[in-house]
Design a protein around this motif. Structure first.
Motif, PDB file in Angstrom:
ATOM      1  N   ASN A  86       4.019  11.397  -3.721  1.00  0.00           N
ATOM      2  CA  ASN A  86       3.961  10.155  -2.955  1.00  0.00           C
ATOM      3  C   ASN A  86       3.991   8.939  -3.874  1.00  0.00           C
ATOM      4  OD1 ASN A  86       3.802  11.594  -0.568  1.00  0.00           O
ATOM      5  ND2 ASN A  86       1.595  11.350  -0.356  1.00  0.00           N
ATOM      6  N   MET A  87       3.352   9.039  -5.030  1.00  0.00           N
ATOM      7  CA  MET A  87       3.363   7.944  -5.989  1.00  0.00           C
ATOM      8  C   MET A  87       4.768   7.727  -6.547  1.00  0.00           C
ATOM      9  SD  MET A  87      -0.229   8.914  -7.887  1.00  0.00           S
ATOM     10  CE  MET A  87       0.094   8.023  -9.374  1.00  0.00           C
ATOM     11  N   VAL A  88       5.471   8.815  -6.868  1.00  0.00           N
ATOM     12  CA  VAL A  88       6.831   8.721  -7.419  1.00  0.00           C
ATOM     13  C   VAL A  88       7.775   8.094  -6.392  1.00  0.00           C
ATOM     14  CG1 VAL A  88       8.813  10.093  -8.179  1.00  0.00           C
ATOM     15  CG2 VAL A  88       6.545  10.592  -9.077  1.00  0.00           C
ATOM     16  N   VAL A  89       7.692   8.557  -5.141  1.00  0.00           N
ATOM     17  CA  VAL A  89       8.540   7.987  -4.089  1.00  0.00           C
ATOM     18  C   VAL A  89       8.181   6.522  -3.853  1.00  0.00           C
ATOM     19  CG1 VAL A  89       9.112   8.110  -1.632  1.00  0.00           C
ATOM     20  CG2 VAL A  89       8.955  10.205  -2.971  1.00  0.00           C
ATOM     21  N   GLY A  90       6.899   6.194  -3.896  1.00  0.00           N
ATOM     22  CA  GLY A  90       6.450   4.830  -3.666  1.00  0.00           C
ATOM     23  C   GLY A  90       6.952   3.842  -4.704  1.00  0.00           C
ATOM     24  N   VAL A  91       6.875   4.189  -5.988  1.00  0.00           N
ATOM     25  CA  VAL A  91       7.309   3.249  -7.025  1.00  0.00           C
ATOM     26  C   VAL A  91       8.822   3.200  -7.168  1.00  0.00           C
ATOM     27  CG1 VAL A  91       5.151   3.411  -8.327  1.00  0.00           C
ATOM     28  CG2 VAL A  91       7.057   4.912  -8.922  1.00  0.00           C
ATOM     29  N   SER A  92       9.537   4.192  -6.631  1.00  0.00           N
ATOM     30  CA  SER A  92      10.992   4.162  -6.724  1.00  0.00           C
ATOM     31  C   SER A  92      11.639   3.591  -5.460  1.00  0.00           C
ATOM     32  CB  SER A  92      11.547   5.558  -7.016  1.00  0.00           C
ATOM     33  OG  SER A  92      11.203   6.455  -5.977  1.00  0.00           O
ATOM     34  N   GLU A  93      11.195   4.023  -4.274  1.00  0.00           N
ATOM     35  CA  GLU A  93      11.800   3.567  -3.019  1.00  0.00           C
ATOM     36  C   GLU A  93      10.866   2.667  -2.216  1.00  0.00           C
ATOM     37  OE1 GLU A  93      12.870   7.092  -0.864  1.00  0.00           O
ATOM     38  OE2 GLU A  93      13.741   8.002  -2.649  1.00  0.00           O
ATOM     39  N   GLY A  94       9.577   2.957  -2.215  1.00  0.00           N
ATOM     40  CA  GLY A  94       8.609   2.208  -1.427  1.00  0.00           C
ATOM     41  C   GLY A  94       8.469   2.787  -0.028  1.00  0.00           C
TER      42      GLY A  94
END
Length: 183
Positions: free
Chosen positions: A74-82
Motif C-alpha cells: 500500500n505504501m509503494v502504490v501510494g507514493v507512486s500512484e496515490g
C-alpha cells in the motif's frame, strides 16, 4: 506459507525503499511514508522486487507476514500512484466547501461543521447545478485517507428511508419501505 505474504512487491521506477532499525521508509514522486515492522518478518530487495519471509511459524508471525507485506505494498502504490476517494452529499441543502486544509460542511444541523484536515490530504469540492455536491480526497497514505473518509461519513450516515447523508460515490444504499397508511 501465507498466500498474501509470499507475493512479491514490484517497485515502479522512481520508488526507493530503505530499512533501518525495524523502520521501513518508502520514497516516491507523491511523497514519503514510514512504517514500523516486526523483527520476525524479514524483507529483501532484489532487482526492484521486494520479498517477505518470516522467521518461524508461530500464529502471530504468520499473521504479521501477510500484514506487513500488504502495508508495504500500500505504501509503494501510494507514493507512486496515490489514492483517491470521492464522497457524495445527498440531501436538500447539504453543501461542502474547501478552503485550504479546512473543510466546511452544511449537513442539515443547526450549525456549520469545520474540519481541519492533515497536510498529507489534498481536498477539493465539486458543486454542480442539479447534482449532489462531491468531496474529492487524495493522499499517498491509504490508512489516513480511509480514516478521514470514515470520519466524514460518520457526520451524517446515509439513512435507509430516503438515502440522505454522506456516502461514497457509487455506494448503493439499501432502502426500507416506510410506514403504510392505515386502511
Amino acid at each position: 506459507m501465507s498466500r498474501i505474504g509470499k507475493l512479491p512487491v514490484h517497485l515502479p521506477a522512481g520508488v526507493t525503499v530503505s530499512v533501518k532499525e525495524g523502520l521501513i521508509t518508502v520514497k516516491g514522486p507523491k511523497g514519503e511514508l514510514t512504517q514500523k515492522i516486526d523483527p520476525s518478518v524479514e524483507m529483501k530487495e532484489e532487482a526492484g522486487v521486494l520479498t517477505f519471509t518470516r522467521a518461524n511459524d508461530d500464529r502471530q508471525t504468520r499473521a504479521n507476514h501477510g500484514l506487513y507485506r500488504t502495508l508495504v505494498n500500500n505504501m509503494v502504490v501510494g507514493v507512486s500512484e496515490g489514492y483517491k476517494k470521492t464522497l457524495e452529499l445527498v440531501g436538500v441543502g447539504y453543501r461542502a466547501n474547501a478552503t485550504g486544509q479546512v473543510l466546511e460542511l452544511a449537513l442539515g444541523y443547526t450549525h456549520t461543521i469545520y474540519i481541519k484536515l492533515a497536510p498529507e490530504i489534498k481536498v477539493t469540492t465539486v458543486s454542480e447545478r442539479n447534482q449532489n455536491p462531491l468531496i474529492v480526497l487524495e493522499s499517498c497514505d491509504k490508512q489516513l485517507l480511509g480514516q478521514v473518509c470514515a470520519k466524514l461519513r460518520s457526520m451524517r450516515k446515509p439513512e435507509p428511508y430516503k438515502g440522505k447523508g454522506v456516502k461514497f460515490q457509487g455506494e448503493v444504499i439499501r432502502k426500507k419501505a416506510g410506514k403504510t397508511a392505515a386502511k
